[in-house]
Design an enzyme around this catalytic site. Structure first.
Site, PDB file in Angstrom:
ATOM      1  N   ASP A   1      -8.798  -5.381   0.624  1.00 35.27           N
ATOM      2  CA  ASP A   1      -7.847  -6.476   0.347  1.00 35.27           C
ATOM      3  C   ASP A   1      -7.009  -6.827   1.585  1.00 35.27           C
ATOM      4  OD1 ASP A   1      -8.765  -5.334  -2.004  1.00 35.27           O
ATOM      5  OD2 ASP A   1      -6.905  -5.585  -3.101  1.00 35.27           O
TER       6      ASP A   1
ATOM      7  N   SER B   1      -8.242  11.010  10.282  1.00 40.97           N
ATOM      8  CA  SER B   1      -7.744   9.812   9.598  1.00 40.97           C
ATOM      9  C   SER B   1      -6.379  10.064   8.973  1.00 40.97           C
ATOM     10  CB  SER B   1      -8.725   9.367   8.519  1.00 40.97           C
ATOM     11  OG  SER B   1      -8.123   8.345   7.775  1.00 40.97           O
ATOM     12  N   LEU B   2      -6.211  11.223   8.343  1.00 45.02           N
ATOM     13  CA  LEU B   2      -4.893  11.517   7.766  1.00 45.02           C
ATOM     14  C   LEU B   2      -3.844  11.457   8.873  1.00 45.02           C
ATOM     15  CD1 LEU B   2      -5.553  14.362   5.164  1.00 45.02           C
ATOM     16  CD2 LEU B   2      -5.621  11.888   4.879  1.00 45.02           C
TER      17      LEU B   2
ATOM     18  N   GLY C   1       0.841  -1.198   0.000  1.00 38.96           N
ATOM     19  CA  GLY C   1       0.000   0.000   0.000  1.00 38.96           C
ATOM     20  C   GLY C   1       0.871   1.240   0.000  1.00 38.96           C
ATOM     21  N   ALA C   2       0.574   2.156  -0.932  1.00 37.32           N
ATOM     22  CA  ALA C   2       1.399   3.360  -1.065  1.00 37.32           C
ATOM     23  C   ALA C   2       0.565   4.627  -0.927  1.00 37.32           C
ATOM     24  CB  ALA C   2       2.138   3.340  -2.398  1.00 37.32           C
ATOM     25  N   GLY C   3      -0.483   4.560  -0.089  1.00 45.48           N
ATOM     26  CA  GLY C   3      -1.192   5.777   0.299  1.00 45.48           C
ATOM     27  C   GLY C   3      -0.381   6.466   1.387  1.00 45.48           C
TER      28      GLY C   3
ATOM     29  N   GLY D   1       1.235   3.958   3.950  1.00 45.32           N
ATOM     30  CA  GLY D   1       2.318   3.163   3.381  1.00 45.32           C
ATOM     31  C   GLY D   1       3.561   4.000   3.109  1.00 45.32           C
TER      32      GLY D   1
ATOM     33  N   HIS E   1     -18.636   6.143   4.062  1.00 47.52           N
ATOM     34  CA  HIS E   1     -17.420   6.944   3.873  1.00 47.52           C
ATOM     35  C   HIS E   1     -16.163   6.302   4.435  1.00 47.52           C
ATOM     36  CE1 HIS E   1     -15.040  10.529   3.414  1.00 47.52           C
ATOM     37  NE2 HIS E   1     -14.842  10.666   4.702  1.00 47.52           N
TER      38      HIS E   1
ATOM     39  N   HIS F   1     -20.982   9.487   6.126  1.00 46.99           N
ATOM     40  CA  HIS F   1     -20.655  10.927   6.143  1.00 46.99           C
ATOM     41  C   HIS F   1     -21.945  11.702   5.871  1.00 46.99           C
ATOM     42  CE1 HIS F   1     -18.915  14.771   5.023  1.00 46.99           C
ATOM     43  NE2 HIS F   1     -17.719  14.345   5.404  1.00 46.99           N
TER      44      HIS F   1
HETATM   45  C1  LIG Z   1     -13.437  11.635  -0.508  1.00 48.06           C
HETATM   46  C2  LIG Z   1     -12.695  11.459   0.789  1.00 48.06           C
HETATM   47  C3  LIG Z   1     -12.208  12.559   1.465  1.00 48.06           C
HETATM   48  C4  LIG Z   1     -11.515  12.398   2.678  1.00 48.06           C
HETATM   49  N1  LIG Z   1     -11.042  13.503   3.326  1.00 48.06           N
HETATM   50  C5  LIG Z   1     -10.345  13.342   4.478  1.00 48.06           C
HETATM   51  C6  LIG Z   1      -9.814  14.478   5.162  1.00 48.06           C
HETATM   52  O1  LIG Z   1      -9.945  15.616   4.721  1.00 48.06           O
HETATM   53  N2  LIG Z   1      -9.144  14.261   6.311  1.00 48.06           N
HETATM   54  C7  LIG Z   1      -8.966  13.011   6.840  1.00 48.06           C
HETATM   55  O2  LIG Z   1      -8.342  12.886   7.898  1.00 48.06           O
HETATM   56  N3  LIG Z   1      -9.444  11.920   6.192  1.00 48.06           N
HETATM   57  C8  LIG Z   1     -10.118  12.052   5.031  1.00 48.06           C
HETATM   58  N4  LIG Z   1     -10.596  10.946   4.389  1.00 48.06           N
HETATM   59  C9  LIG Z   1     -10.192   9.601   4.849  1.00 48.06           C
HETATM   60  C10 LIG Z   1      -8.749   9.338   4.409  1.00 48.06           C
HETATM   61  O3  LIG Z   1      -8.521   9.917   3.159  1.00 48.06           O
HETATM   62  C11 LIG Z   1      -8.405   7.852   4.320  1.00 48.06           C
HETATM   63  O4  LIG Z   1      -8.859   7.186   5.454  1.00 48.06           O
HETATM   64  C12 LIG Z   1      -6.895   7.671   4.207  1.00 48.06           C
HETATM   65  O5  LIG Z   1      -6.369   8.473   3.177  1.00 48.06           O
HETATM   66  C13 LIG Z   1      -6.529   6.218   3.988  1.00 48.06           C
HETATM   67  O6  LIG Z   1      -5.139   6.164   3.742  1.00 48.06           O
HETATM   68  P1  LIG Z   1      -4.371   4.783   3.700  1.00 48.06           P
HETATM   69  O7  LIG Z   1      -2.940   5.104   3.482  1.00 48.06           O
HETATM   70  O8  LIG Z   1      -4.732   3.973   4.882  1.00 48.06           O
HETATM   71  O9  LIG Z   1      -4.963   4.021   2.433  1.00 48.06           O
HETATM   72  P2  LIG Z   1      -5.123   4.439   0.895  1.00 48.06           P
HETATM   73  O10 LIG Z   1      -4.743   5.824   0.612  1.00 48.06           O
HETATM   74  O11 LIG Z   1      -6.476   3.975   0.502  1.00 48.06           O
HETATM   75  O12 LIG Z   1      -4.041   3.534   0.180  1.00 48.06           O
HETATM   76  C14 LIG Z   1      -4.198   2.138   0.049  1.00 48.06           C
HETATM   77  C15 LIG Z   1      -3.033   1.599  -0.757  1.00 48.06           C
HETATM   78  O13 LIG Z   1      -3.064   0.178  -0.747  1.00 48.06           O
HETATM   79  C16 LIG Z   1      -2.858  -0.310  -2.046  1.00 48.06           C
HETATM   80  N5  LIG Z   1      -3.481  -1.631  -2.135  1.00 48.06           N
HETATM   81  C17 LIG Z   1      -4.717  -2.001  -1.728  1.00 48.06           C
HETATM   82  N6  LIG Z   1      -4.905  -3.309  -1.972  1.00 48.06           N
HETATM   83  C18 LIG Z   1      -3.767  -3.775  -2.536  1.00 48.06           C
HETATM   84  C19 LIG Z   1      -3.345  -5.036  -3.032  1.00 48.06           C
HETATM   85  N7  LIG Z   1      -4.140  -6.124  -3.011  1.00 48.06           N
HETATM   86  N8  LIG Z   1      -2.109  -5.137  -3.545  1.00 48.06           N
HETATM   87  C20 LIG Z   1      -1.282  -4.073  -3.615  1.00 48.06           C
HETATM   88  N9  LIG Z   1      -1.635  -2.847  -3.174  1.00 48.06           N
HETATM   89  C21 LIG Z   1      -2.863  -2.713  -2.642  1.00 48.06           C
HETATM   90  C22 LIG Z   1      -3.480   0.751  -2.939  1.00 48.06           C
HETATM   91  O14 LIG Z   1      -2.958   0.669  -4.250  1.00 48.06           O
HETATM   92  C23 LIG Z   1      -3.027   2.017  -2.216  1.00 48.06           C
HETATM   93  O15 LIG Z   1      -1.714   2.344  -2.594  1.00 48.06           O
HETATM   94  C24 LIG Z   1     -11.313  11.100   3.198  1.00 48.06           C
HETATM   95  C25 LIG Z   1     -11.813   9.984   2.525  1.00 48.06           C
HETATM   96  C26 LIG Z   1     -12.511  10.160   1.342  1.00 48.06           C
HETATM   97  C27 LIG Z   1     -13.083   8.955   0.677  1.00 48.06           C
END
Ligand SMILES: Cc1cc2nc3c(=O)[nH]c(=O)nc-3n(C[C@H](O)[C@H](O)[C@H](O)COP(=O)(O)OP(=O)(O)OC[C@H]3O[C@@H](n4cnc5c(N)ncnc54)[C@H](O)[C@@H]3O)c2cc1C
Length: 563
Positions: free
Chosen positions: A210, A382-383, A10-12, A15, A342, A231
Site C-alpha cells: 500500500d 531487516s529488524l 503503519g504500526a509495525g 512505525g 520473502h 528465502h
Molecule cells: C516470516 C518472517 C520472518 C522474518 N524474520 C525476520 C528476522 O528474524 N529478522 C529480520 O531482521 N527480519 C525478519 N523478517 C523481515 C521483517 O520481519 C520485516 O521486514 C519487518 O518486520 C517489516 O517491518 P515494518 O515495520 O517495515 O512493516 P510491518 O511490520 O509489515 O508493518 C506494516 C504496518 O503498516 C500498516 N499498513 C499497511 N498498509 C496500510 C494502510 N493502507 N493503511 C494503514 N495502515 C497500513 C500495517 O497495518 C502495519 O501496521 C521476517 C519476515 C517474515 C515474513
C-alpha cells in the site's frame, strides 16, 4: 479534522519506533494502522536482529558483510549508519524490556546467520519480532497523551498541497466505513513490504504494498524494485517460513542423493551463504533433477543435526510449524522446503533521514529503500533497518515540524476516494473476482519473476500485469456493507499490488545483468561497469518511467563475491 505534527502510517516495528522517537521530542504524533498494531507483520519475525555486540566483533565487519551481501548495490553511507548504531539499539531494546536470550555465563547469546562472518544475531527464541513489537507497544502506551492511535484505519491516499508537499492522508475507519481527512506537517510511511504480489509468500495477507503504491502515485520514485528476495527455506506445502535460525543452529540442506550440495556452491559458508546464493543453489538442484518429494520440487532441511533440547528451546515455533503445517517432527526427521518469496529489497527511495524527494513525506522499514540491502538483504538486518531508520525518520520529521504552520487542503481528494469506493461496491458481478486476479498475479510473478529470470519471461510478465490492471478496473466484490468491509479494501489493495508488480517487472527488464537476487539467465554475469547503479522507477503519466541513481561507496570497492 485531526491534525498532527507527525502522522505515521503503519504500526509495525518501523512505525512504532518512529512514533516513540518523534514523541520523545514533544511533537504531536499519531500512528495509524489497518490492523491492530501488534498484528502488524513484524510480529512474524523469527530468527533475530543483527548487531556487533560481541567483544571480538566490530561494526565495520557487520557493515562489510552487509555490503558484500548486497552484491555491492547497497549504499555504504546508510549501511555504516545502520551497523554502527546497531549495538546501542539492541541494548536499548533490552533496557526497555525485550528478553533477549542469554547464555550460561549470563551474556547476550548470539546465533549464526547467513552471510555474516561471525555470530552476531541477538534473538528471543524464534519469536524475536513478537517480543520487540509488544515491548514497543507498551512504550507507546506510556506516551498515550501525545501519541494518538488510529487502530484499524486504512489509508487510501496521500494528500498534497498546491506546492506538491505531502500534507496528510485520506483514511477509512475499517469498523464503520467512515472516510476522513487527516492533516499532518509530515507523513511517515511505515507500511511494510509487498510480499502478497507473489504466491506463495512468507508474508501475511496484509502485506500488499500500500505505502509503496501510494507514494508512487504522488510522484515519489521507487528504487531497487527488481530486487526481490527468495528465502531458501519455505515449506513446500504452503510457503510458510522455516527461519534461517535453523541453519544458524546447525541444520543442513540435502538433495535426493543425500548430498550436502552447498559444498559445490559455497564451500566456505555452506548453508550460511547469503540467501540469494543458497536459493539459487537449491533451485539448480531441483531443476537438474536432484530435488526431493513426489514431483522433485523440494529440498530436505535436516534439523535433526541440532541437539533436540536446543531445538525445543531456541526454535520452538518452527517445531510447531513443522507439526501443524507439514505433519513433520523436525527434531526427528528432515522437512521438505524450497525457495519462496520473502522480502522486497526495493521500496520508496529515501535519504539517510528517511526523507523522500517529496517534501513532508518520509518512509522507513520494508516500505522504504534507503538501500541498506541493495541486491540482497542479509537475514536479521531487516529488524535493524526498521528500528534505526524508523527512529531517524521520527526524529527528523519532528524537527521539521517545529515552527511550521499546520497545512490545509480542500476535501476534493476525500470526495474522489469516497466515490471510488462507492463505485467498487456498486460493480456488476460480471467481470472477474478480485481474489482470482490476485491469485493469477501471484502465480505469474512466482513463475516469471523469481529466482531465475529472462527477457522472454519478464516481457510476458509485463503483458500479464497490464491485462490484470485492465481487468482489475471491473473486478467485483461480494460485500456491499460498510462495517468491516474487508472485501472493498481487498479491491483497493489489488490496485496497489499491481502497481508494485509493474515496477518490479519493469526494473527487472531494465537490469541486463545478474546481481544479488536478480539472476538473468540471458545475462548471467555481474557487470559493474554498466550496472553498478540503482534503477529508479517513477510514475510518468499512466505508466512507469526508468531513471538511474549512483550507488554511494565509502570504503569498500566492489570485488568478486564468493562464500
Ligand atoms: C516470516 C518472517 C520472518 C522474518 N524474520 C525476520 C528476522 O528474524 N529478522 C529480520 O531482521 N527480519 C525478519 N523478517 C523481515 C521483517 O520481519 C520485516 O521486514 C519487518 O518486520 C517489516 O517491518 P515494518 O515495520 O517495515 O512493516 P510491518 O511490520 O509489515 O508493518 C506494516 C504496518 O503498516 C500498516 N499498513 C499497511 N498498509 C496500510 C494502510 N493502507 N493503511 C494503514 N495502515 C497500513 C500495517 O497495518 C502495519 O501496521 C521476517 C519476515 C517474515 C515474513
Amino acid at each position: 479534522m485531526p491534525s498532527h505534527d507527525v502522522l505515521i502510517i503503519g504500526a509495525g516495528l518501523a512505525g512504532q519506533r518512529a512514533a516513540l522517537a518523534a514523541a520523545q521530542t514533544g511533537a504531536s504524533v499519531a500512528i495509524m494502522s489497518k490492523v491492530h498494531p501488534v498484528r502488524s507483520h513484524s510480529v512474524a519475525a523469527a530468527g533475530g536482529i543483527n548487531a556487533a555486540i560481541s567483544v571480538d566483533d566490530d561494526w565495520h565487519s557487520h557493515a562489510y558483510d552487509t555490503v558484500k551481501g548486497s552484491d555491492f548495490l547497497g549504499d555504504q553511507d546508510a549501511i555504516e549508519i545502520m551497523s554502527s548504531n546497531a549495538a546501542d539499539e539492541v541494548m536499548h531494546l533490552e533496557h526497555i524490556g525485550v528478553t533477549f536470550h542469554r547464555n550460561e555465563s549470563g551474556l547476550l547469546d548470539l546465533r549464526a546467520f547467513g552471510g555474516a562472518s561471525m555470530k552476531r544475531t541477538a534473538y528471543v527464541a524464534d519469536i524475536t519480532g513478537q517480543a520487540i513489537l509488544h515491548v514497543l507497544y507498551e512504550q507507546l502506551m506510556k506516551h498515550h497523551e501525545t501519541v494518538a492511535r488510529y487502530e484499524e484505519w486504512f489509508t487510501t491516499s496521500l494528500l498534497q498541497d498546491d506546492e506538491g508537499r505531502c500534507c496528510g492522508v485520506i483514511a477509512r475507519d475499517v469498523r464503520s466505513g467512515r472516510m476522513e481527512v487527516f492533516h499532518a506537517k509530515n507523513v511517515i510511511l511505515a507500511c511494510g513490504g509487498a510480499g502478497q504480489v507473489y504466491r506463495p509468500t512468507t508474508n501475511a495477507l496484509i502485506v500488499t504494498g500500500d505505502g509503496i503504491a501510494q507514494a508512487y502515485r504522488i510522484g515519489a520514485p521507487l528504487m531497487d524494485m527488481e530486487m526481490v528476495q527468495y528465502h531458501p527455506t519455505t515449506l513446500v506445502e504452503n510457503g510458510l517460513l522455516i527461519t534461517e535460525g535453523a541453519r544458524g543452529e546447525g541444520a543442513v540442506l540435502l538433495n535426493s542423493e543425500g548430498e550436502r550440495f552447498m559444498e559445490k556452491y559455497a564451500p566456505n559458508k555452506m548453508e550460511l551463504a547469503s540467501r540469494d546464493v543458497v536459493s539459487r543453489a537449491e533451485q539448480t538442484e531441483i531443476l537438474e533433477g536432484r530435488g526431493v518429494g513426489p514431483d522433485g520440487s523440494g529440498i530436505y532441511l535436516d534439523i535433526t543435526k541440532v541437539p533436540r533440547k536446543r531445538t525445543l528451546e531456541a526454535l520452538r515455533e518452527i517445531v510447531n510449524i513443522g507439526k501443524d503445517f507439514a505433519g513433520v517432527d523436525i527434531t526427528r526427521e528432515p522437512i521438505m522446503i524450497r525457495p519462496g518469496q520473502h522480502y522486497i529489497m526495493g521500496g520508496v527511495k529515501t535519504d539517510v533521514h528517511g526523507a523522500t524527494p517529496i517534501e513532508g513525506l518520509y518512509a522507513a522499514g520494508e516500505v522504504a529503500c534507503v538501500s541498506v540491502h541493495g541486491g540482497n538483504r542479509l537475514g536479521a538486518n531487516s529488524l535493524l533497518d526498521t528500528l534505526i531508520f524508523g527512529r531517524r525518520a521520527g526524529e527528523h520529521a519532528a524537527a521539521r515540524a517545529k515552527g511550521m504552520a499546520m497545512p490545509n487542503s480542500s476535501d476534493a481528494k476525500l470526495r474522489e476516494d469516497v466515490a471510488e469506493i462507492d463505485a467498487i461496491i456498486a460493480r456488476e458481478r460480471s467481470g472477474r473476482r478480485v481474489s482470482e486476479i490476485k491469485n493469477e498475479l501471484g502465480d505469474m510473478m512466482n513463475q516469471y519473476v523469481a529466482v531465475y529470470r529472462d527477457e522472454e519471461g519478464l516481457q510476458q510478465a509485463h503483458e500479464i500485469v497490464k491485462r490484470l490492471q485492465e481487468e482489475a478496473q471491473s473486478a467485483y466484490i461480494d460485500d456491499r456493507g460498510t462495517v468491516f468491509n474487508q472485501d472493498v479494501l481487498g479491491a483497493i489493495e489489488l490496485g496497489y499490488m499491481l502497481d508494485c508488480a509493474e515496477s518490479i517487472v519493469v526494473a527487472a527488464i531494465e537490469r541486463k545483468e545478474s546481481r544479488g537476487a536478480q539472476f538473468r539467465t540471458d545475462f548471467p554475469a555481474r557487470e559493474d561497469e554498466q550496472w553498478l547503479k540503482h534503477i529508479d522507477i517513477s510514475l510518468n503519466g499512466d505508466g512507469p518511467a526508468v531513471s538511474y541513481s549512483p550507488v554511494t561507496i565509502t570504503q569498500w570497492q566492489p570485488e568478486e563475491r564468493k562464500y
